[in-house]
Design a protein around this motif. Sequence first.
Motif, PDB file in Angstrom:
ATOM      1  N   ARG A 297       0.806  -1.374   0.173  1.00  0.00           N
ATOM      2  CA  ARG A 297       0.007  -0.158  -0.001  1.00  0.00           C
ATOM      3  C   ARG A 297       0.836   1.104   0.048  1.00  0.00           C
ATOM      4  N   MET A 298       1.796   1.234   0.771  1.00  0.00           N
ATOM      5  CA  MET A 298       2.739   2.341   1.186  1.00  0.00           C
ATOM      6  C   MET A 298       3.893   2.791  -0.135  1.00  0.00           C
ATOM      7  N   GLY A 299       4.249   1.742  -0.850  1.00  0.00           N
ATOM      8  CA  GLY A 299       5.249   1.679  -1.733  1.00  0.00           C
ATOM      9  C   GLY A 299       6.413   2.692  -1.289  1.00  0.00           C
ATOM     10  N   ASP A 300       6.852   3.648  -2.066  1.00  0.00           N
ATOM     11  CA  ASP A 300       7.917   4.680  -1.514  1.00  0.00           C
ATOM     12  C   ASP A 300       7.749   5.593  -0.476  1.00  0.00           C
ATOM     13  N   HIS A 301       6.470   5.681  -0.236  1.00  0.00           N
ATOM     14  CA  HIS A 301       5.838   6.595   0.955  1.00  0.00           C
ATOM     15  C   HIS A 301       6.518   6.074   2.435  1.00  0.00           C
ATOM     16  N   ALA A 302       6.788   5.134   2.630  1.00  0.00           N
ATOM     17  CA  ALA A 302       7.002   4.601   3.996  1.00  0.00           C
ATOM     18  C   ALA A 302       8.207   3.533   3.912  1.00  0.00           C
ATOM     19  N   TRP A 303       8.825   3.148   5.003  1.00  0.00           N
ATOM     20  CA  TRP A 303       9.758   2.099   5.154  1.00  0.00           C
ATOM     21  C   TRP A 303       8.834   1.302   6.068  1.00  0.00           C
ATOM     22  N   VAL A 304       8.774   0.111   5.654  1.00  0.00           N
ATOM     23  CA  VAL A 304       7.844  -1.107   6.540  1.00  0.00           C
ATOM     24  C   VAL A 304       8.791  -2.226   6.841  1.00  0.00           C
ATOM     25  N   ARG A 305       8.939  -2.231   8.287  1.00  0.00           N
ATOM     26  CA  ARG A 305       9.807  -3.243   8.875  1.00  0.00           C
ATOM     27  C   ARG A 305       8.965  -4.079   9.670  1.00  0.00           C
ATOM     28  N   THR A 306       9.556  -5.472   9.707  1.00  0.00           N
ATOM     29  CA  THR A 306       9.091  -6.324  11.116  1.00  0.00           C
ATOM     30  C   THR A 306       9.757  -5.745  12.355  1.00  0.00           C
ATOM     31  N   ARG A 307       9.297  -6.048  13.446  1.00  0.00           N
ATOM     32  CA  ARG A 307      10.287  -5.833  14.501  1.00  0.00           C
ATOM     33  C   ARG A 307      11.693  -6.200  14.520  1.00  0.00           C
ATOM     34  N   ALA A 308      11.702  -7.511  13.962  1.00  0.00           N
ATOM     35  CA  ALA A 308      13.192  -8.224  14.002  1.00  0.00           C
ATOM     36  C   ALA A 308      14.271  -7.391  13.086  1.00  0.00           C
ATOM     37  N   GLU A 309      13.383  -6.968  11.812  1.00  0.00           N
ATOM     38  CA  GLU A 309      14.275  -6.370  10.823  1.00  0.00           C
ATOM     39  C   GLU A 309      14.662  -4.829  11.283  1.00  0.00           C
ATOM     40  N   ALA A 310      13.785  -4.196  12.041  1.00  0.00           N
ATOM     41  CA  ALA A 310      14.186  -3.041  12.453  1.00  0.00           C
ATOM     42  C   ALA A 310      15.103  -2.878  13.390  1.00  0.00           C
ATOM     43  N   ILE A 311      15.232  -4.015  14.429  1.00  0.00           N
ATOM     44  CA  ILE A 311      16.181  -4.199  15.575  1.00  0.00           C
ATOM     45  C   ILE A 311      17.607  -4.375  14.776  1.00  0.00           C
ATOM     46  N   ASP A 312      17.488  -5.476  13.642  1.00  0.00           N
ATOM     47  CA  ASP A 312      18.743  -5.693  13.188  1.00  0.00           C
ATOM     48  C   ASP A 312      19.516  -4.504  12.358  1.00  0.00           C
ATOM     49  N   GLU A 313      18.462  -3.328  11.957  1.00  0.00           N
ATOM     50  CA  GLU A 313      19.109  -2.181  11.452  1.00  0.00           C
ATOM     51  C   GLU A 313      19.525  -1.233  12.331  1.00  0.00           C
ATOM     52  N   ARG A 335       8.589   7.963   4.459  1.00  0.00           N
ATOM     53  CA  ARG A 335       9.721   8.621   3.798  1.00  0.00           C
ATOM     54  C   ARG A 335       9.163   9.859   3.107  1.00  0.00           C
ATOM     55  N   THR A 336       7.874  10.220   3.006  1.00  0.00           N
ATOM     56  CA  THR A 336       7.391  11.528   2.485  1.00  0.00           C
ATOM     57  C   THR A 336       6.814  12.148   3.334  1.00  0.00           C
ATOM     58  N   ASP A 337       5.841  13.045   2.929  1.00  0.00           N
ATOM     59  CA  ASP A 337       4.929  13.878   3.759  1.00  0.00           C
ATOM     60  C   ASP A 337       3.616  13.253   3.963  1.00  0.00           C
ATOM     61  N   TRP A 338       3.494  12.113   4.187  1.00  0.00           N
ATOM     62  CA  TRP A 338       2.541  11.372   4.335  1.00  0.00           C
ATOM     63  C   TRP A 338       2.408  10.846   5.898  1.00  0.00           C
ATOM     64  N   ALA A 339       1.294  10.508   6.324  1.00  0.00           N
ATOM     65  CA  ALA A 339       1.034   9.900   7.765  1.00  0.00           C
ATOM     66  C   ALA A 339      -0.267   8.854   7.666  1.00  0.00           C
ATOM     67  N   VAL A 340       0.162   7.874   8.677  1.00  0.00           N
ATOM     68  CA  VAL A 340      -0.979   6.912   8.938  1.00  0.00           C
ATOM     69  C   VAL A 340      -1.813   7.280  10.262  1.00  0.00           C
ATOM     70  N   MET A 341      -3.003   7.615   9.728  1.00  0.00           N
ATOM     71  CA  MET A 341      -4.014   7.942  10.958  1.00  0.00           C
ATOM     72  C   MET A 341      -5.220   6.951  11.114  1.00  0.00           C
ATOM     73  N   SER A 342      -6.003   7.439  12.086  1.00  0.00           N
ATOM     74  CA  SER A 342      -7.183   6.634  12.460  1.00  0.00           C
ATOM     75  C   SER A 342      -8.361   7.523  12.902  1.00  0.00           C
ATOM     76  N   ARG A 343      -9.657   7.094  12.549  1.00  0.00           N
ATOM     77  CA  ARG A 343     -10.851   7.692  12.881  1.00  0.00           C
ATOM     78  C   ARG A 343     -10.912   7.738  14.267  1.00  0.00           C
ATOM     79  N   THR A 344     -10.237   6.820  14.909  1.00  0.00           N
ATOM     80  CA  THR A 344     -10.348   6.205  16.371  1.00  0.00           C
ATOM     81  C   THR A 344      -9.646   7.324  17.296  1.00  0.00           C
TER      82      THR A 344
END
Length: 370
Positions: A297-313, A335-344
């Motif tokens: 969904r996010m493509g170049d707009h975000a870095w997506v990592r599992t916890r293990a991947e983020a820790i390893d990096e 990575r860009t001027d986007w954000a993940v938000m919620s109606r909650t």
Amino acid sequence: MAVFPQPLVLPDYGRGAVSDVVPALCARLGVRGAKDVLDLPAGQRWVLLLIDGLGDELLAEHEEVAPFLAGLRGRTLTAGTPSTTVTSLTSLGTGLAPGAHGMAGYSFRIDGTDVLNALLWDTPRSATDLQPEPTWFERARESVAVTSVSPARFEGSGLTLSALRGADFVGIRDESDTDGWIKAVVDASTKGDRSLVYAYERALDHIGHGAGVASEDWRGVLAGIDERASRLRAALPDDVQLLITADHGMIDVPGRNFVLLEDEGLAADLRCFAGEGRLRHFYTDHPDAVAARWADRMGDHAWVRTRAEAIDEGWFGPVNDRVRDRFGDVIVAMRTDWAVMSRTLPRELDIIGMHGSLTPVEMYVPLLLS
């Protein structure tokens, strides 16, 4: 105006991160076990002014309205991950990376089920239970007069006790009273044979969230803080060193760039979520599937990592097993001027200036010495 995908800035823990500042000061003050990796000058009296939200790139872009601060620009530091106040202040006070102290963001999961808002501290658990690692203020107070000058409303808060406990708290009731604030800092700086004063300035972050860093209101607040810092330096005795830094930068996010969990159907397989718009923690029993869905969904707009991947990096530094589950099973960082938000979380939908991710504007903060 679109913001192109930005480079990933990894925290420079142990070499030049916000977590290295107070240990470096304590080393100069002769506190046992402290190490100065920042090569600070000698000094027996220090004031550390933290300006919430003053990213180094923002200061460089607005030098004309902040001549005092801009004139001190030199070395930069990195924030930790997430690049947000809760995490950075705890790293500042403890000298630890987030993976060690476990204050994993503005909000994060605790006890496997509940999500803690660390600013509201909506949990019965005490700060010392949730964050038991000692602060450098606690370690220093045996031989150094340690004071925290901060808004009075923060005295005894969960975040204050987690991040900054050990300092004598001097509360400022009227944050617009510059004369009173300067007097409180100056008085504290002259205590004892050696002194360390932590002073907190939050107005820039506040206006940035509400009006954005591209606004004239933000520039006006920066100009006011610049004048306040200049007046503080003039009022401090000559033997007091003034060190200025920040906890994170900030980027404006237009509402059209909000990815809403509920509208996109991206909440599937999530037990809960936390963090903030620029870096979300997702807690799930199916991390690989969730990570793949979000990456698509996010493509170049975000870095997506599992916890293990983020820790390893190296996003969080070495992670203590006690706090590992506080970080998302999947982490989505912008990575860009986007954000993940919620109606909650409807109040967050009004925010313009944001932070939390690993882009240069959010991660780099100045280290200014006067």
